[in-house]
Design a protein around this motif. Sequence first.
Motif, mmCIF file in Angstrom:
data_model
loop_
_atom_site.group_PDB
_atom_site.id
_atom_site.type_symbol
_atom_site.label_atom_id
_atom_site.label_comp_id
_atom_site.label_asym_id
_atom_site.label_seq_id
_atom_site.Cartn_x
_atom_site.Cartn_y
_atom_site.Cartn_z
ATOM 1 N N LYS A 38 42.809 34.277 28.198
ATOM 2 C CA LYS A 38 41.374 34.345 28.507
ATOM 3 C C LYS A 38 41.143 34.571 29.997
ATOM 4 C CE LYS A 38 37.114 31.753 27.826
ATOM 5 N NZ LYS A 38 36.520 30.500 27.338
ATOM 6 N N GLU A 39 41.907 33.864 30.839
ATOM 7 C CA GLU A 39 41.787 34.058 32.285
ATOM 8 C C GLU A 39 42.172 35.475 32.678
ATOM 9 O OE1 GLU A 39 44.150 31.031 34.114
ATOM 10 O OE2 GLU A 39 42.722 29.435 33.634
ATOM 11 N N HIS A 40 43.233 35.997 32.069
ATOM 12 C CA HIS A 40 43.666 37.364 32.368
ATOM 13 C C HIS A 40 42.582 38.369 31.970
ATOM 14 C CE1 HIS A 40 46.443 40.651 33.039
ATOM 15 N NE2 HIS A 40 46.199 41.105 31.819
ATOM 16 N N THR A 41 41.964 38.153 30.813
ATOM 17 C CA THR A 41 40.897 39.040 30.354
ATOM 18 C C THR A 41 39.702 38.971 31.300
ATOM 19 O OG1 THR A 41 41.600 38.678 28.080
ATOM 20 C CG2 THR A 41 39.419 39.593 28.389
ATOM 21 N N THR A 42 39.374 37.756 31.741
ATOM 22 C CA THR A 42 38.253 37.586 32.674
ATOM 23 C C THR A 42 38.537 38.286 33.991
ATOM 24 O OG1 THR A 42 37.743 35.446 31.665
ATOM 25 C CG2 THR A 42 36.799 35.883 33.828
ATOM 26 N N VAL A 43 39.729 38.166 34.506
ATOM 27 C CA VAL A 43 40.104 38.827 35.757
ATOM 28 C C VAL A 43 40.035 40.333 35.591
ATOM 29 C CG1 VAL A 43 42.053 39.250 37.299
ATOM 30 C CG2 VAL A 43 41.472 36.920 36.645
ATOM 31 N N GLN A 44 40.483 40.831 34.450
ATOM 32 C CA GLN A 44 40.425 42.270 34.220
ATOM 33 C C GLN A 44 38.981 42.761 34.154
ATOM 34 O OE1 GLN A 44 42.728 42.947 30.675
ATOM 35 N NE2 GLN A 44 44.551 43.495 31.853
ATOM 36 N N LYS A 45 38.104 41.971 33.520
ATOM 37 C CA LYS A 45 36.695 42.365 33.449
ATOM 38 C C LYS A 45 36.052 42.385 34.833
ATOM 39 C CE LYS A 45 35.714 40.736 28.775
ATOM 40 N NZ LYS A 45 34.973 39.739 27.975
ATOM 41 N N LEU A 46 36.364 41.350 35.624
ATOM 42 C CA LEU A 46 35.804 41.298 36.972
ATOM 43 C C LEU A 46 36.366 42.420 37.835
ATOM 44 C CD1 LEU A 46 35.802 37.481 37.732
ATOM 45 C CD2 LEU A 46 33.844 38.942 37.168
ATOM 46 N N ALA A 47 37.644 42.669 37.730
ATOM 47 C CA ALA A 47 38.248 43.743 38.524
ATOM 48 C C ALA A 47 37.665 45.084 38.111
ATOM 49 C CB ALA A 47 39.759 43.738 38.352
ATOM 50 N N GLY A 48 37.429 45.270 36.841
ATOM 51 C CA GLY A 48 36.860 46.520 36.357
ATOM 52 C C GLY A 48 35.446 46.724 36.865
ATOM 53 N N ALA A 49 34.684 45.654 37.012
ATOM 54 C CA ALA A 49 33.304 45.761 37.484
ATOM 55 C C ALA A 49 33.249 46.077 38.975
ATOM 56 C CB ALA A 49 32.566 44.461 37.195
ATOM 57 N N LEU A 50 34.238 45.657 39.716
ATOM 58 C CA LEU A 50 34.236 45.866 41.166
ATOM 59 C C LEU A 50 34.990 47.124 41.600
ATOM 60 C CD1 LEU A 50 34.839 42.210 42.364
ATOM 61 C CD2 LEU A 50 32.680 43.446 42.255
ATOM 62 N N ASP A 51 35.644 47.803 40.683
ATOM 63 C CA ASP A 51 36.433 48.977 41.050
ATOM 64 C C ASP A 51 35.630 50.061 41.769
ATOM 65 O OD1 ASP A 51 38.878 48.028 40.325
ATOM 66 O OD2 ASP A 51 38.912 48.979 38.351
ATOM 67 N N PRO A 52 34.443 50.446 41.304
ATOM 68 C CA PRO A 52 33.700 51.490 42.038
ATOM 69 C C PRO A 52 33.339 51.061 43.462
ATOM 70 C CG PRO A 52 32.756 51.175 39.859
ATOM 71 C CD PRO A 52 33.763 50.098 40.050
ATOM 72 N N LEU A 53 32.979 49.779 43.612
ATOM 73 C CA LEU A 53 32.634 49.266 44.936
ATOM 74 C C LEU A 53 33.854 49.288 45.847
ATOM 75 C CD1 LEU A 53 30.639 47.827 46.840
ATOM 76 C CD2 LEU A 53 31.405 45.678 45.809
ATOM 77 N N LEU A 54 34.979 48.824 45.327
ATOM 78 C CA LEU A 54 36.207 48.811 46.119
ATOM 79 C C LEU A 54 36.675 50.220 46.463
ATOM 80 C CD1 LEU A 54 38.173 45.950 44.344
ATOM 81 C CD2 LEU A 54 36.990 45.857 46.532
ATOM 82 N N ALA A 55 36.479 51.133 45.553
ATOM 83 C CA ALA A 55 36.878 52.519 45.828
ATOM 84 C C ALA A 55 36.049 53.100 46.969
ATOM 85 C CB ALA A 55 36.717 53.372 44.571
ATOM 86 N N THR A 56 34.773 52.759 47.002
ATOM 87 C CA THR A 56 33.903 53.247 48.076
ATOM 88 C C THR A 56 34.302 52.659 49.419
ATOM 89 O OG1 THR A 56 32.080 53.445 46.522
ATOM 90 C CG2 THR A 56 31.497 53.447 48.843
ATOM 91 N N LEU A 57 34.588 51.384 49.441
ATOM 92 C CA LEU A 57 34.871 50.702 50.704
ATOM 93 C C LEU A 57 36.307 50.913 51.189
ATOM 94 C CD1 LEU A 57 33.073 47.293 50.088
ATOM 95 C CD2 LEU A 57 32.274 49.218 51.471
#
Length: 133
Positions: A96-115
């Motif tokens: 569950k923690e791994h899934t949550t981390v993957q969801k959070l990482a997926g949501a921040l990917d566009p922001l991180l790519a920009t920065l």
Amino acid sequence: IAVNLFGEKSPEYFHNFSQSLFTMFQIMTGDAWASVVRPLFNDDGSVDHWVALFFISYVLVTGTVLINIVVAVLLDEFITAVSQERETRANRKAEKEHTTVQKLAGALDPLLATLSHFQTSEDLGKRINSLFT
């Protein structure tokens, strides 16, 4: 011991070691043990206290040992089941923690790519400002 004590009085049950072993097993399980023990009493039908003491103590000791064995087996199975349940819960929690981390990482990917693709510190500042305006 039973062969020496009761072999002459009851040879059909205590003649040799193997017959005595089987008879003692029968007495331990409680299978018609009175029919084995009663003929060993005195000829006049009175209770021989040494015979009674021998067989009652044997039944009590073997019963206690068998109950302890059953309790030990049940306790071992219970401990195994508890450890498996804990392991299963830990695996579910980690998944569950791994899934949550993957969801959070997926949501921040566009922001991180920009920065992450900045050239200078001024460029980074402009990119951060553009996110909030």
